[in-house]
Design an enzyme around this catalytic site. Structure first.
Site, PDB file in Angstrom:
ATOM      1  NE  ARG A  34      77.003  73.823 -16.969  1.00 14.76           N
ATOM      2  CZ  ARG A  34      75.738  74.262 -16.948  1.00 14.76           C
ATOM      3  NH1 ARG A  34      75.385  75.302 -17.702  1.00 14.76           N
ATOM      4  NH2 ARG A  34      74.837  73.675 -16.187  1.00 14.76           N
ATOM      5  CG  HIS A  59      75.872  80.143 -12.160  1.00 20.41           C
ATOM      6  ND1 HIS A  59      75.974  80.796 -13.365  1.00 20.41           N
ATOM      7  CD2 HIS A  59      74.670  79.484 -12.193  1.00 20.41           C
ATOM      8  CE1 HIS A  59      74.899  80.556 -14.088  1.00 20.41           C
ATOM      9  NE2 HIS A  59      74.095  79.755 -13.415  1.00 20.41           N
ATOM     10  CG  HIS A  72      70.345  82.261 -11.736  1.00 23.02           C
ATOM     11  ND1 HIS A  72      69.234  81.443 -11.744  1.00 23.02           N
ATOM     12  CD2 HIS A  72      71.297  81.590 -12.407  1.00 23.02           C
ATOM     13  CE1 HIS A  72      69.516  80.315 -12.371  1.00 23.02           C
ATOM     14  NE2 HIS A  72      70.771  80.374 -12.797  1.00 23.02           N
ATOM     15  CG  ASP A 130      70.856  75.232 -19.097  1.00 24.51           C
ATOM     16  OD1 ASP A 130      71.057  76.463 -19.010  1.00 24.51           O
ATOM     17  OD2 ASP A 130      71.292  74.411 -18.274  1.00 24.51           O
ATOM     18  CD  GLU A 183      70.770  82.193 -15.938  1.00 26.74           C
ATOM     19  OE1 GLU A 183      71.941  82.080 -15.508  1.00 26.74           O
ATOM     20  OE2 GLU A 183      70.081  81.208 -16.294  1.00 26.74           O
TER      21      GLU A 183
END
Length: 355
Positions: A85, A110, A184, A254, A320
């Protein structure tokens, strides 16, 4: 009898504008295979053996091109220009403010509305004595999704006879810009069910905590004594329901886990995952300073694949490797600026095994 590595290309589908999309199947001498399509550079399938030698797919994927064009989950895709982000989709470079496409509330996520995951790449398969691979290339025009500079990028996936998928990312630019690419794939080493019993170790002693929009606050948070401490392997689900403000904000894990105190091009082990029923292991290596661990919190069962695996809540996890989220707006974070004449280069390796 061992077979030589192979890389074969077949037609996969046609986009609404009649652009053809192809798939390359990479197979190594051990029978491990990887499917890649040139729409988004998406890895649609990875087949590896379990502890009994039985092959199975270990990534979440979709069954046709139309499903991938509609998906908002980035299954298996190349992420760019900027992974993760950017607050309010804005950043300033050399005194000029740039407004990027916003596709995650007020934020840019992304690479925007049509990031690298939604582009058709040029794709060239190859083989060597010990590997099968595919090179994907793309030119992103100046102004694409609001980014400055024409960026030329190349991603090479190499499946080796050592059962590694070695991924090299390279980019150059015509104007000063920012870049932060990653891969991803969503993994489920059992090929079914949820991922909460997978044992995970992450070689990180700090995360970058986030606010309500999942934008880093700019601080580093020590993982010791928190649900984010994966320095010793534990089940993904062990602490996922703990009373913790960061877990509430992320709806689970996350978060950006810091791997290096200072950026370097050294390849380091980011994380290792083990699934007991299959005996499969996954180890992720990277040159990046951090890795985003995502526990599939936004999967909702609305997609599935032909194997019968429904993409339910927490049915896949992502690791990631990346530079820190919102880095262009955070002066203390490692820089993501790319200048003309310089080459952006990074490497991610997935190592598949059993125990």
């Amino acid at each position: 009898m061992t077979t030589s590595p192979s890389a074969s290309m077949t037609a996969y589908g046609v986009l609404a504008d009649q652009t053809p999309v192809n798939q390359v199947t990479l197979t190594n001498s051990n029978g491990v295979s990887v499917d890649v399509i040139n729409y988004g550079g998406i890895i649609t399938r990875i087949e590896t053996p379990d502890a009994k030698g039985e092959m199975g797919n270990i990534v979440l994927g979709l069954d046709n091109l139309e499903a991938y064009t509609k998906a908002t989950t980035y299954y298996g895709a190349i992420i760019g220009r900027f992974g993760n982000r950017i607050a309010n989709g804005k950043f300033t470079l050399n005194g000029t403010e740039y407004q990027l496409a916003t596709n995650d509330g007020d934020n840019h996520l992304h690479g925007g509305v049509q990031g690298f995951d939604k582009k058709v790449w040029n794709m060239t398969p190859f083989t060597t004595q010990n590997s099968a691979g595919v090179t994907l290339s793309l030119v992103s025009p100046d102004g694409d999704q609001g980014y400055p500079g024409e960026v030329t990028t190349e991603v090479t996936y190499t499946l080796t006879n050592n059962n590694t998928l070695d991924m090299q990312f390279i980019a150059t630019t015509s104007k000063p810009t920012i870049i932060n690419m990653t891969q991803h794939s969503y993994f489920n080493l059992a090929g079914k069910g949820d991922i909460l019993d997978h044992q995970m170790q992450i070689n990180s002693k700090a995360i970058t905590p986030v606010d309500g929009g999942l934008i880093p606050t700019g601080e580093l948070m020590d993982v010791a004594g928190t649900p984010f401490d994966f320095r010793t392997a534990k089940a993904i689900g062990q602490d996922i329901k703990a009373s913790n403000e960061q877990l509430k904000l992320g709806k689970g894990y996350d978060h950006n886990f810091v791997l290096k105190d200072t950026p370097s091009n050294e390849l380091v082990e980011a994380a290792t995952v083990y699934e007991a029923n299959s005996g499969r292991t996954l180890t992720v290596y990277t040159e990046e300073p951090a890795v985003q661990f995502y526990s599939g919190n936004f999967l909702d069962g609305s997609t599935q694949q032909a194997s019968g695996l429904v993409h339910n809540f927490r049915s896949g996890f992502c690791l990631e490797p990346q530079h820190f989220p919102d880095a262009p707006n955070q002066p203390t974070f490692p820089s993501t600026t790319l200048l003309p004449g310089d080459v952006y280069s990074t490497r991610i390796v997935y190592e598949f095994g059993t125990k």
